[in-house]
Design a protein around this motif. Sequence first.
Motif, PDB file in Angstrom:
ATOM      1  N   ALA A 195       1.777   5.330   1.243  1.00  0.00           N
ATOM      2  CA  ALA A 195       1.142   5.712  -0.068  1.00  0.00           C
ATOM      3  C   ALA A 195       2.362   5.701  -1.314  1.00  0.00           C
ATOM      4  O   ALA A 195       3.304   6.346  -1.016  1.00  0.00           O
ATOM      5  N   VAL A 196       1.784   5.216  -2.332  1.00  0.00           N
ATOM      6  CA  VAL A 196       2.572   5.404  -3.583  1.00  0.00           C
ATOM      7  C   VAL A 196       2.111   6.485  -4.697  1.00  0.00           C
ATOM      8  O   VAL A 196       0.778   6.090  -4.861  1.00  0.00           O
ATOM      9  N   TYR A 197       2.738   6.921  -5.108  1.00  0.00           N
ATOM     10  CA  TYR A 197       2.214   8.047  -6.291  1.00  0.00           C
ATOM     11  C   TYR A 197       3.099   7.889  -7.699  1.00  0.00           C
ATOM     12  O   TYR A 197       4.066   7.480  -7.732  1.00  0.00           O
ATOM     13  N   SER A 198       2.304   8.238  -8.596  1.00  0.00           N
ATOM     14  CA  SER A 198       2.909   8.114  -9.963  1.00  0.00           C
ATOM     15  C   SER A 198       4.149   8.847 -10.229  1.00  0.00           C
ATOM     16  O   SER A 198       4.274  10.173  -9.824  1.00  0.00           O
ATOM     17  N   PRO A 199       5.163   8.425 -10.528  1.00  0.00           N
ATOM     18  CA  PRO A 199       6.460   9.037 -10.881  1.00  0.00           C
ATOM     19  C   PRO A 199       6.534   9.813 -11.984  1.00  0.00           C
ATOM     20  O   PRO A 199       7.717  10.401 -12.432  1.00  0.00           O
ATOM     21  N   CYS A 200       5.362   9.701 -12.962  1.00  0.00           N
ATOM     22  CA  CYS A 200       5.505  10.550 -14.109  1.00  0.00           C
ATOM     23  C   CYS A 200       4.185  10.736 -14.685  1.00  0.00           C
ATOM     24  O   CYS A 200       3.081   9.942 -14.364  1.00  0.00           O
ATOM     25  N   LYS A 257      -1.193  11.979 -13.741  1.00  0.00           N
ATOM     26  CA  LYS A 257      -0.257  12.881 -13.450  1.00  0.00           C
ATOM     27  C   LYS A 257       0.730  12.679 -12.530  1.00  0.00           C
ATOM     28  O   LYS A 257       0.560  11.808 -11.588  1.00  0.00           O
ATOM     29  N   ALA A 258       1.883  13.153 -12.704  1.00  0.00           N
ATOM     30  CA  ALA A 258       3.005  12.599 -11.674  1.00  0.00           C
ATOM     31  C   ALA A 258       2.562  13.418 -10.527  1.00  0.00           C
ATOM     32  O   ALA A 258       2.195  14.368 -10.316  1.00  0.00           O
ATOM     33  N   GLY A 259       2.855  12.650  -9.246  1.00  0.00           N
ATOM     34  CA  GLY A 259       2.290  13.002  -7.890  1.00  0.00           C
ATOM     35  C   GLY A 259       0.889  12.472  -7.883  1.00  0.00           C
ATOM     36  O   GLY A 259       0.434  12.826  -6.646  1.00  0.00           O
ATOM     37  N   GLN A 260       0.026  11.835  -8.680  1.00  0.00           N
ATOM     38  CA  GLN A 260      -1.174  11.267  -8.532  1.00  0.00           C
ATOM     39  C   GLN A 260      -1.167   9.945  -7.693  1.00  0.00           C
ATOM     40  O   GLN A 260      -0.244   9.044  -8.062  1.00  0.00           O
ATOM     41  N   LYS A 261      -2.143   9.866  -6.705  1.00  0.00           N
ATOM     42  CA  LYS A 261      -1.614   8.566  -5.804  1.00  0.00           C
ATOM     43  C   LYS A 261      -2.104   7.247  -6.751  1.00  0.00           C
ATOM     44  O   LYS A 261      -3.299   7.431  -7.382  1.00  0.00           O
ATOM     45  N   ILE A 262      -1.315   6.557  -6.575  1.00  0.00           N
ATOM     46  CA  ILE A 262      -1.575   4.963  -7.304  1.00  0.00           C
ATOM     47  C   ILE A 262      -2.382   4.045  -6.210  1.00  0.00           C
ATOM     48  O   ILE A 262      -3.318   3.327  -6.604  1.00  0.00           O
ATOM     49  N   GLY A 263      -1.663   4.060  -5.185  1.00  0.00           N
ATOM     50  CA  GLY A 263      -2.126   2.921  -3.893  1.00  0.00           C
ATOM     51  C   GLY A 263      -1.355   3.100  -2.889  1.00  0.00           C
ATOM     52  O   GLY A 263      -0.461   4.022  -2.530  1.00  0.00           O
ATOM     53  N   HIS A 264      -1.228   1.822  -2.128  1.00  0.00           N
ATOM     54  CA  HIS A 264      -0.526   1.542  -0.808  1.00  0.00           C
ATOM     55  C   HIS A 264       0.213   0.442  -0.949  1.00  0.00           C
ATOM     56  O   HIS A 264       0.125  -0.578  -1.717  1.00  0.00           O
ATOM     57  N   ILE A 265       1.578   0.569  -0.283  1.00  0.00           N
ATOM     58  CA  ILE A 265       2.275  -0.525  -0.100  1.00  0.00           C
ATOM     59  C   ILE A 265       1.889  -1.963   0.509  1.00  0.00           C
ATOM     60  O   ILE A 265       1.122  -1.798   1.552  1.00  0.00           O
ATOM     61  N   GLY A 266       1.799  -2.963  -0.038  1.00  0.00           N
ATOM     62  CA  GLY A 266       1.314  -4.306   0.681  1.00  0.00           C
ATOM     63  C   GLY A 266       2.502  -5.456   0.478  1.00  0.00           C
ATOM     64  O   GLY A 266       3.586  -5.046   0.611  1.00  0.00           O
ATOM     65  N   ASN A 267       1.965  -6.642   0.131  1.00  0.00           N
ATOM     66  CA  ASN A 267       2.932  -7.548   0.221  1.00  0.00           C
ATOM     67  C   ASN A 267       2.494  -8.751  -0.702  1.00  0.00           C
ATOM     68  O   ASN A 267       2.368  -9.860  -0.719  1.00  0.00           O
ATOM     69  N   SER A 268       1.937  -8.329  -1.900  1.00  0.00           N
ATOM     70  CA  SER A 268       1.500  -9.171  -2.984  1.00  0.00           C
ATOM     71  C   SER A 268       2.339  -9.456  -3.924  1.00  0.00           C
ATOM     72  O   SER A 268       3.457  -8.840  -4.275  1.00  0.00           O
ATOM     73  N   GLY A 269       2.183 -10.339  -4.523  1.00  0.00           N
ATOM     74  CA  GLY A 269       3.326 -11.136  -5.679  1.00  0.00           C
ATOM     75  C   GLY A 269       4.311 -11.861  -5.092  1.00  0.00           C
ATOM     76  O   GLY A 269       4.328 -12.285  -3.943  1.00  0.00           O
ATOM     77  N   ASN A 270       5.425 -11.750  -6.001  1.00  0.00           N
ATOM     78  CA  ASN A 270       6.628 -12.697  -5.456  1.00  0.00           C
ATOM     79  C   ASN A 270       7.388 -11.758  -4.780  1.00  0.00           C
ATOM     80  O   ASN A 270       8.436 -11.059  -5.356  1.00  0.00           O
ATOM     81  N   THR A 271       7.402 -11.626  -3.502  1.00  0.00           N
ATOM     82  CA  THR A 271       7.836 -10.702  -2.488  1.00  0.00           C
ATOM     83  C   THR A 271       8.380 -11.407  -1.260  1.00  0.00           C
ATOM     84  O   THR A 271       7.652 -12.290  -0.702  1.00  0.00           O
ATOM     85  N   ILE A 272       9.323 -10.791  -0.784  1.00  0.00           N
ATOM     86  CA  ILE A 272       9.782 -11.465   0.657  1.00  0.00           C
ATOM     87  C   ILE A 272       9.485 -10.586   1.701  1.00  0.00           C
ATOM     88  O   ILE A 272       9.285 -11.175   2.870  1.00  0.00           O
ATOM     89  N   GLU A 273       9.109  -9.423   1.563  1.00  0.00           N
ATOM     90  CA  GLU A 273       8.554  -8.494   2.435  1.00  0.00           C
ATOM     91  C   GLU A 273       8.044  -7.134   1.943  1.00  0.00           C
ATOM     92  O   GLU A 273       8.293  -6.993   0.892  1.00  0.00           O
TER      93      GLU A 273
END
Length: 311
Positions: A195-200, A257-273
């Motif tokens: 899970a990824v959360y807003s840093p600000c 708000k900082a600490g609000q959930k944004i989404g989850h890590i995947g493998n979309s876009g220009n990414t190697i892993e």
Amino acid sequence: MLLNAIYAQIALLILTGLWITFSKRRTTADTAIKVIATILFCAGLGVGGVWFYPPLSGLLIAALFFVGLFIVHLRKTRSQTTLLRSIIGNAPLLIMIPLGSFLLWQGTAGRFEPKGDVIALNSPFKSAEGICVLSGGLSPLLNFHNFPSDSARDIAQTYGLDIIRVGPNGFRTRPEHRLDPKPKDMRHYAMFDTAVYSPCDGQVVEYENGSPDQAIGESDKINTGGNGVVLKCGMHHVHLHHLKLGSVQTQLGETVKAGQKIGHIGNSGNTIEPHLHIHAETIVEDGNTKRHGSPVHMSFGDRFMARGDCF
């Protein structure tokens, strides 16, 4: 690039061990130079290498192995050889000393506290366990985003971070796949679905949630950021990319708000892993995320992060 760096490190350590094993014992000065060159080389690899496969403990084991090889080396009978053969036998020093010095310089210089505009952010993760920087810092050796570019988009990412998760054993894959340097299934990476959360505190000014997760070894060269958001946090845009298809929970224009959930890590876009890419840049035109500003340093809990640093 990552896998090549990993294989190169392993190959260099093996070659160093073979050189120590089969080199002739000549003078005390000759042995001393070999020891100093090996220490310099290992130190350079330690601060400038990619230690997630194997983890840094792998380098420590190799260093102890080299100590054992040098002990055996000192017990060899001294060999009387011609100057030419001595030079040929020590030819690896012509690589080890400059390469070790370069790695040590770049690996150290890239970790200095930055000067200039800095945005203070919260960690984009609730738990810091195993969350570490794969690519980050002030030198191209430590940070793949730091290479020179003429692209305004690439320049804006100069101080970006690529963040992964490692297990208790230091590998970036799940325990049952720790011996695989690059699993083909994205679910086998420890970072996947984290899970990824807003840093600000800010506002969502760009939003993407429909990009497919790429198979390992493939990448999206068109929608490079994949799923994620751009947050307007004060006078800066903060980018969070490579999230999982359908996982982004915020909407365009939403205030977060900082600490609000944004989404989850995947493998979309220009990414190697699976990983999180995060970077900050100045705002050129309010409401326009396609015009990229100047790169901005990020601090997390008053810490500047570089490769190998963990939250």
